[in-house]
Design an enzyme around this catalytic site. Structure first.
Site, PDB file in Angstrom:
ATOM      1  N   ARG A  40       1.195   5.076  -2.008  1.00  0.00           N
ATOM      2  CA  ARG A  40       0.867   6.187  -1.094  1.00  0.00           C
ATOM      3  C   ARG A  40      -0.570   6.104  -0.589  1.00  0.00           C
ATOM      4  O   ARG A  40      -1.261   7.106  -0.461  1.00  0.00           O
ATOM      5  CB  ARG A  40       1.065   7.537  -1.780  1.00  0.00           C
ATOM      6  N   CYS A  41      -1.046   4.894  -0.330  1.00  0.00           N
ATOM      7  CA  CYS A  41      -2.420   4.703   0.135  1.00  0.00           C
ATOM      8  C   CYS A  41      -2.433   4.722   1.661  1.00  0.00           C
ATOM      9  O   CYS A  41      -2.294   3.681   2.317  1.00  0.00           O
ATOM     10  CB  CYS A  41      -2.997   3.389  -0.394  1.00  0.00           C
ATOM     11  N   SER A  42      -2.608   5.912   2.252  1.00  0.00           N
ATOM     12  CA  SER A  42      -2.525   6.054   3.701  1.00  0.00           C
ATOM     13  C   SER A  42      -3.632   5.269   4.417  1.00  0.00           C
ATOM     14  O   SER A  42      -3.446   4.813   5.537  1.00  0.00           O
ATOM     15  CB  SER A  42      -2.595   7.528   4.098  1.00  0.00           C
ATOM     16  N   ALA A  74       0.827  -1.210   0.000  1.00  0.00           N
ATOM     17  CA  ALA A  74       0.000   0.000   0.000  1.00  0.00           C
ATOM     18  C   ALA A  74       0.861   1.259   0.000  1.00  0.00           C
ATOM     19  O   ALA A  74       0.503   2.267  -0.613  1.00  0.00           O
ATOM     20  CB  ALA A  74      -0.930  -0.008   1.212  1.00  0.00           C
ATOM     21  N   VAL A 128      -2.374   1.629   4.618  1.00  0.00           N
ATOM     22  CA  VAL A 128      -1.188   1.580   5.484  1.00  0.00           C
ATOM     23  C   VAL A 128      -1.625   1.670   6.944  1.00  0.00           C
ATOM     24  O   VAL A 128      -1.202   0.869   7.787  1.00  0.00           O
ATOM     25  CB  VAL A 128      -0.203   2.719   5.141  1.00  0.00           C
TER      26      VAL A 128
END
Length: 297
Positions: A83-85, A79, A88
């Site tokens: 950059r899929c916060s 993830a 994450v």
């Protein structure tokens, strides 16, 4: 502004107590922990949600060569590449719940070397999968202290590709962090775009409104330069100009946003990345030597 998705009105999202098949699925989710926003949005398509939940359960909960905490850490690595916060943060919490070492969450440099060895194939699978060769697999399977067994590697690669894809779903549906989480003290953490301000309603871990405006301004500047150059050149047809405009527009989409390279904006994700500047690059651009690709057919 309310609800699990930035794009879908709350009234359209199925709630518990709705149709029986969905209600049974939500009960299954509740028994496993809680209903997250991905499940709520996917509940618009109950059969798809059913298949998705079974897949998730098999990958993360059922017997397999990888221990549970390492499965969640691999999900974090995958993830983070996009950059899929949201994902994450979700799997940081899951990682701790199943007994993962909190020190690993300080960054990839704190994880065991065996997991760090996945970094190269993770970034290639995420951005330029056509560059993967058998040598990448051989390097991971080579006997040694940090080597992977074939069964472990297969499960790891499935997890990586699964979460690369799921990141696209999260972005495409505008999935927002759960509202009942304490943003300051939870594993979700603040939006990468708002380290100094409260998370906004359109938090998606990707480009926010400000970034979109900046990218638009850059594109407009390029277009203006093209028009000025056209006045200086004689014999340029409208068709040629249209082609140039399209090329500028396409290339502008391939340039990573400035926030990707700014460590202060994405510190909670950047710590899980090595070589963060590595990203997608079109492999069929005209005038360039195309890398060899594997043609399945």
């Amino acid at each position: 502004a309310r609800g699990p998705s930035t794009f879908i009105p709350l009234g359209e999202i199925p709630q518990e107590g709705g149709e029986s098949s969905l209600h049974q699925l939500l009960e299954a989710f509740v028994s496993a922990g809680r209903v997250d926003h991905v499940a709520m949005v996917m509940g618009l398509h109950p059969q798809y949600l059913s298949s998705f939940w079974k897949t998730q359960y098999l990958l993360l909960r059922m017997d397999g060569p990888l221990p549970y905490h390492k499965r969640h850490y691999i999900a974090i690595m995958a993830a983070a590449r996009h950059r899929c916060s949201y994902l994450v943060g979700l799997h940081m919490g899951e990682f701790l719940q199943v007994g993962g070492n909190p020190a690993w969450l300080q960054g990839l440099h704190c994880a065991p070397q065996k997991l760090r060895n996945l970094n190269e194939i993770n970034k290639l699978l995420a951005h330029r999968p056509w560059l993967i060769t058998k040598e990448h697999i051989e390097a991971l399977l080579k006997p040694g202290e940090d080597s992977w067994s074939l069964a472990e590697l297969v499960q790891a690669l499935v997890l990586l590709t699964h979460y690369h894809s799921l990141a696209s779903f999260v972005f495409g549906c505008g999935i927002k962090p759960e509202e009942d989480e304490d943003v300051e003290n939870s594993c979700w953490g603040p939006s990468p775009h708002s380290d100094s301000s409260p998370a906004s309603d359109d938090t998606m871990g990707g480009s926010g409104g400000t970034d979109a405006m900046q990218e638009l301004e850059v594109l407009m500047e390029r277009m203006k330069l093209l028009q000025e150059n056209q006045l200086e050149e004689e014999g340029v047809t409208q068709e040629e100009m249209a082609t140039r405009f399209e090329l500028e527009k396409t290339e502008s989409l391939l340039v990573p946003s400035s926030d990707i390279l700014d460590p202060s904006l994405q510190s909670n994700i950047r710590c899980f990345l090595e070589d963060p500047e590595f990203g997608y690059k079109d492999f069929t651009r005209r005038g360039e030597q195309a890398p060899p690709t594997f043609r399945a057919q």
